[in-house]
Write a protein that holds these residues in place. Structure first.
Motif, short mmCIF file in Angstrom:
data_model
loop_
_atom_site.label_atom_id
_atom_site.label_comp_id
_atom_site.label_asym_id
_atom_site.label_seq_id
_atom_site.Cartn_x
_atom_site.Cartn_y
_atom_site.Cartn_z
N GLU A 165 27.13 36.46 46.88
CA GLU A 165 28.20 35.76 47.83
C GLU A 165 28.71 34.53 47.38
O GLU A 165 29.88 34.32 47.89
CB GLU A 165 27.37 35.22 49.01
N LEU A 166 28.26 34.10 46.51
CA LEU A 166 28.87 32.73 45.85
C LEU A 166 30.14 33.10 44.95
O LEU A 166 31.05 32.46 44.83
CB LEU A 166 27.99 32.11 44.90
N PHE A 167 30.26 34.42 44.27
CA PHE A 167 30.99 34.78 43.40
C PHE A 167 31.94 35.93 43.67
O PHE A 167 33.12 36.22 43.05
CB PHE A 167 30.38 35.19 41.97
N ASP A 168 31.81 36.53 44.97
CA ASP A 168 32.58 37.74 45.28
C ASP A 168 33.82 37.52 45.64
O ASP A 168 34.71 38.35 45.49
CB ASP A 168 31.76 38.44 46.48
N HIS A 169 34.20 36.33 46.07
CA HIS A 169 35.65 35.88 46.17
C HIS A 169 36.19 35.02 45.25
O HIS A 169 37.31 34.56 45.23
CB HIS A 169 35.84 35.38 47.71
N LEU A 170 35.58 34.82 44.07
CA LEU A 170 36.31 34.21 43.12
C LEU A 170 36.95 34.83 42.19
O LEU A 170 36.73 36.19 41.80
CB LEU A 170 35.11 33.40 42.44
N LYS A 171 37.66 34.28 41.20
CA LYS A 171 38.54 35.10 40.08
C LYS A 171 37.77 36.00 39.38
O LYS A 171 38.32 37.08 39.18
CB LYS A 171 39.27 33.84 39.17
N ILE A 172 36.45 35.64 39.17
CA ILE A 172 35.75 36.67 38.24
C ILE A 172 35.50 37.81 38.81
O ILE A 172 35.09 38.91 37.97
CB ILE A 172 34.15 35.81 37.89
N SER A 173 35.25 37.88 40.14
CA SER A 173 34.83 39.11 40.82
C SER A 173 36.08 40.34 40.49
O SER A 173 35.72 41.38 40.72
CB SER A 173 35.04 38.85 42.28
N ARG A 174 37.16 39.73 39.89
CA ARG A 174 38.16 41.01 39.94
C ARG A 174 38.18 41.57 38.29
O ARG A 174 38.84 42.23 37.90
CB ARG A 174 39.78 40.24 39.79
N SER A 175 37.12 40.92 37.56
CA SER A 175 36.95 41.33 36.10
C SER A 175 35.94 42.65 36.17
O SER A 175 34.96 42.71 36.87
CB SER A 175 36.20 40.32 35.54
N GLN A 176 36.30 43.44 35.26
CA GLN A 176 35.17 44.76 34.98
C GLN A 176 33.72 44.14 34.76
O GLN A 176 32.83 45.09 35.03
CB GLN A 176 35.82 45.74 34.22
#
Length: 370
Positions: free
Chosen positions: A73-84
């Protein structure tokens, strides 16, 4: 030494950071770190000045990698979430963290407390060897991340920790944008309030340089200014109050002229190749003094030029130059405002008297800053 195994401390700290009104998403850094996990390049040491986001980055990494909790939940909407690599490494590792700042008062060896500038010279090698044996070529280490203000102490032509890739204020072409606010990030934060303008923030807190020349803002000072609704020097509210003066006194004769130039917004050309490291003796020459000041964030350096980064630091240098130990320079600094006022008020005789004193002095400097 505070030692933690699979606690939720980093998770909780990063959670509080995410809740902050002036949170800036630096999670793209995780992608670059992921590329090093379980490789020969898995040893990272990133050193930056105080208040440049070292602890925030450390907590972000701990919250992402630690397996004792779910941080989706902390990271799902951050930039890293778009990384493979995002789901590959998230919450997959046993996390051990320890602080080298918490010193015991029991003795003077590395067995009594963790390494810092206070550790006696004869014990530094022992402690570095201890860390090397703990980490180097150990298959149980998927990633080792070290951070602090000072680069790794070296006791010979090599280092006991030579497996670490070091990134500092003088040598960071990879992670520099994640420590400090970029122009775009400062502008974004500015839009979240109406009291301060980007121009005001830039004057006070901009001026540090990334590897490619982009300017970086002091992040902690920017946030405090936005929270308080006022730009002022927040530098003296952390750490030693006399850091500027501390370094200037080491080599007064050579360094003083350079500082006077920088106080007057003139850069100083110099080649600085050596870095000031943890446990190093007091700087003994001009280059070492500036290397130390760069490490502590007191100066900025780009393309062979030294500068005082911004108004916040300029105020600290101006205060330092008023110290009595600077003799004639201190006198000139104290009189500079009076000369400026005399000039503005067109008191010709007073201005002439000041100029006469400067002309007849042992050496004249231009120190009138406004």
């Amino acid at each position: 030494m505070a030692l933690y195994l699979n606690t939720n401390a980093a998770f909780k700290d990063f959670q509080m950071l995410r809740n902050d009104r002036y949170f800036v998403d630096k999670s793209a850094m995780i992608q670059k770190v992921n590329e090093r996990v379980n490789t020969k390049n898995r040893f990272l040491c990133i050193t930056k000045p105080r208040r440049f986001g070292k602890t925030s980055a450390l907590n972000m990494l701990g919250a992402y990698y630690g397996k004792a909790y779910s941080s989706k939940e902390l990271f799902d909407h951050l930039k890293i979430s778009r990384s493979q690599s995002y789901p590959v490494h998230m919450n997959q590792y046993n996390l051990i963290s320890f602080s080298m700042n918490e010193l015991s008062g029991q003795g003077n060896t590395y067995l009594d407390y963790i390494f810092s500038h206070e550790l006696y010279q004869e014990n530094q090698r022992d402690f570095l060897e201890f860390l090397r044996n703990l980490l180097k070529d150990r298959s149980y280490v998927a990633l080792a991340y070290m951070t602090g203000v000072l680069p790794i102490k070296k006791y010979s032509t090599g280092s006991a920790l030579n497996m670490f890739d070091e990134y500092t204020m003088l040598n960071d072409c990879c992670f520099d944008e994640y420590f400090g606010f970029t122009e775009q990030e400062a502008e974004m934060l500015c839009c979240r309030q109406s009291q301060l303008t980007l121009t005001e923030l830039a004057e006070w807190y901009n001026g540090y340089s990334a590897w490619d020349g982009r300017k970086l803002y002091n992040p902690r000072s920017v946030v405090l200014a936005l929270i308080n609704g006022i730009c002022r020097s927040y530098w003296t509210r952390t750490g030693k109050l006399d850091e500027v003066l501390f370094f200037l006194k080491y080599n007064l004769g050579e360094v003083r002229d350079d500082v006077i130039k920088m106080v007057n917004h003139m850069p100083v050309k110099i080649d600085i190749s050596e870095e000031y490291a943890a446990g190093q003796k007091s700087p003994s020459n001009r280059e070492e003094i500036y290397a130390a000041m760069l490490v502590y964030g007191l100066l900025s350096y780009y393309d062979g030029e030294l500068r005082i980064p911004n108004k916040e630091l300029m105020l600290e240098f101006q205060k330092a130059l008023k110290d009595e130990e600077f003799g004639y320079v201190a006198e000139l600094v104290r009189n500079s405002n009076e000369m400026l006022n005399a000039t503005l008020e067109k008191r010709e005789e007073a201005v002439a008297a000041y100029l006469h004193d400067i002309h007849n002095s042992k050496k004249a400097w231009s120190i009138f800053y406004w």
